[in-house]
Design a protein around this motif. Structure first.
Motif, mmCIF file in Angstrom:
data_model
loop_
_atom_site.group_PDB
_atom_site.id
_atom_site.type_symbol
_atom_site.label_atom_id
_atom_site.label_comp_id
_atom_site.label_asym_id
_atom_site.label_seq_id
_atom_site.Cartn_x
_atom_site.Cartn_y
_atom_site.Cartn_z
ATOM 1 N N HIS A 120 0.768 -1.120 0.018
ATOM 2 C CA HIS A 120 0.232 -0.033 -0.077
ATOM 3 C C HIS A 120 1.006 1.204 -0.013
ATOM 4 O O HIS A 120 0.444 2.317 -0.406
ATOM 5 C CB HIS A 120 -1.044 -0.012 1.119
ATOM 6 N N SER A 133 -2.124 4.517 -6.989
ATOM 7 C CA SER A 133 -3.288 4.427 -5.934
ATOM 8 C C SER A 133 -4.476 4.198 -6.235
ATOM 9 O O SER A 133 -5.415 3.386 -5.592
ATOM 10 C CB SER A 133 -3.434 6.083 -5.561
ATOM 11 N N GLU A 134 -4.923 4.563 -7.634
ATOM 12 C CA GLU A 134 -5.943 3.914 -8.101
ATOM 13 C C GLU A 134 -6.160 2.238 -8.246
ATOM 14 O O GLU A 134 -7.325 1.814 -7.515
ATOM 15 C CB GLU A 134 -6.056 4.405 -9.673
ATOM 16 N N LYS A 161 -7.091 0.668 -5.042
ATOM 17 C CA LYS A 161 -8.461 0.452 -4.624
ATOM 18 C C LYS A 161 -9.262 -1.075 -5.207
ATOM 19 O O LYS A 161 -10.251 -1.401 -4.784
ATOM 20 C CB LYS A 161 -9.293 1.476 -5.328
#
Ligand code: UD1
Ligand code: BG6
Length: 365
Positions: A14, A200-201, A204
């Motif tokens: 992450h 970051s996308e 998800k």
């Protein structure tokens, strides 16, 4: 030090938007790349007869991911060597070669022995490592620190993506003297600026990957098919699953499918096919059709919005990821597979950060 996370591997997956940002910090200009460690050696590298990437495990896979772009921008043949195999064969290395050693720790025994061997043979030796002051950093003629921050999980995640980005920047620096590739280079530099946002996308997809892991928990085996820029993604995705989830998993070159792997296809064996948009897309569409015709259990990774192009029958499971520049797509595509390996490991009840029988750094032969 794990903060809100249960495991280091999870934290390190992450934190990739951040680690990639630190890897690029101070090195990207408007339409240029500045790698302090390579500057004075670029001319020698450009005149090499061959560039040889040498590493082990995930570091080798990262180099494999960067190879097509380095060949495209430099025009120099790029050879790949697993360090142990190079040593076993005592493969030829010459003074006119540039040998690039890739190692997160900078202490892997086989990689360091291969370095000694390349130094004896007179090659220019370049290091790519995460560890300042490591043996690799000290013994190479020059190199680049990946600056990904300390990685604790035995299975390498954030170091892999940072290694790819560094090697893409190395390719941009080597190719900087060519006018013919200037517009491609500008486009990649722009895409690099935006890459942390795209990572970051794709992060998800975490809960979707947990669902997928739940559906695979009892599986004996998992295949991953990739090609071109994403051959490395297939090898690395399978390596993650093998290392931490203790499940048999193989990454395969999709172009070799008919030369053996096709015999394994049935309704039960899950097969991940990486089919994001690039020059190999139509070939991957045809691979999907052929697997589908044999009733393969397909999980297809495609670019956002491409579901109907990769799975017209609607019968396969699809992982949609953001589309980025072709040479950076491996950085995006590995993330769902890292998440899948992580969740499979937790669900199967195995140790995520210290997998059975493995060490973070293999310092003996
Ligand atoms: C360097 C500084 C960085 C500073 C920046 C500012 C270090 C470690 N890095 O980063 O803190 O912010 O200048 O200009 O002090 N090297 C090898 N082999 C390797 C890796 C690196 O020989 O495997 C050498 C490089 O050739 C270079 C030195 O180590 O001489 C530092 O490399 P790197 O940290 O990548 O250089 P910069 O990004 O310029
Ligand atoms: C070990 C690690 O096998 O060494 C892997 O468990 C790693 O994660 C490999 O990829 C190579 O390590 P390094 O430090 O040379 O990149």
């Amino acid at each position: 030090k794990k903060g809100n996370y249960d495991h280091f591997m999870q934290k390190e997956i992450h934190e990739q938007p951040h680690s990639l940002t630190t890897t690029m910090r101070g090195r990207l200009r408007d339409n240029d790349v500045v790698l302090g460690g390579l500057k004075v050696h670029l001319k020698t590298i450009r005149h090499s007869r061959r560039i040889i990437f040498i590493g082990c495990g995930t570091s080798y896979n990262a180099a494999l991911a960067a190879r097509p772009f380095l060949e495209e921008l430099s025009g120099i043949p790029v050879a790949m060597e697993l360090a142990s195999d190079l040593l076993d064969r005592q493969g030829p290395i010459y003074r006119e070669d540039t040998a690039v050693f890739v190692s997160q720790s900078g202490e892997t025994a086989d990689t360091l022995l291969a370095l000694e061997y390349a130094l004896e043979n007179g090659a220019l030796c370049v290091g790519i490592t995460n560890t300042v002051g490591s043996t690799l950093a000290r013994k190479t003629h020059c190199g680049v620190h990946i600056n990904a921050g300390c990685e604790i999980g035995v299975a390498s995640t954030k170091a892999y993506t940072s290694q790819i980005v560094v090697m893409v920047m190395v390719a941009l620096a080597i190719g900087a003297d060519k006018i013919s590739t200037q517009s491609k280079r500008d486009a990649i530099i722009n895409a690099l600026h935006d890459l942390p946002n795209q990572v970051s996308e794709v992060l998800k997809l975490d809960s979707e990957m947990k669902d997928l892991a739940e559906s695979l928990i009892e599986t004996q085996s998992l295949l991953v098919f990739g090609r071109g820029y994403n051959y490395a993604t297939a090898l690395e995705g399978a390596l993650k699953v093998k290392e931490v989830a203790l499940m048999h998993s193989e990454g395969m070159l999709a172009g070799e499918m008919k030369h053996g792997p096709l015999a394994l296809v049935d309704e039960t064996l899950p097969i991940i096919v990486i089919a994001t948009r690039d020059a190999c897309f139509s070939k991957q569409q045809s691979v999907i059709q052929q697997l589908h015709a044999r009733k393969g259990r397909l999980i297809v990774m495609c670019s956002n919005g491409d579901v109907s192009s990769v799975c017209p029958s609607g019968s396969c499971r699809v992982i949609e990821v953001p589309q980025v520049a072709d040479c950076l797509q491996p950085v995006i595509n590995i993330v769902p597979l890292q998440l899948l390996a992580y969740h499979l490991t937790v669900l199967r009840g195995y140790d995520v950060d210290q997998p059975r029988n493995l060490a973070k750094s293999v310092t003996t032969q």
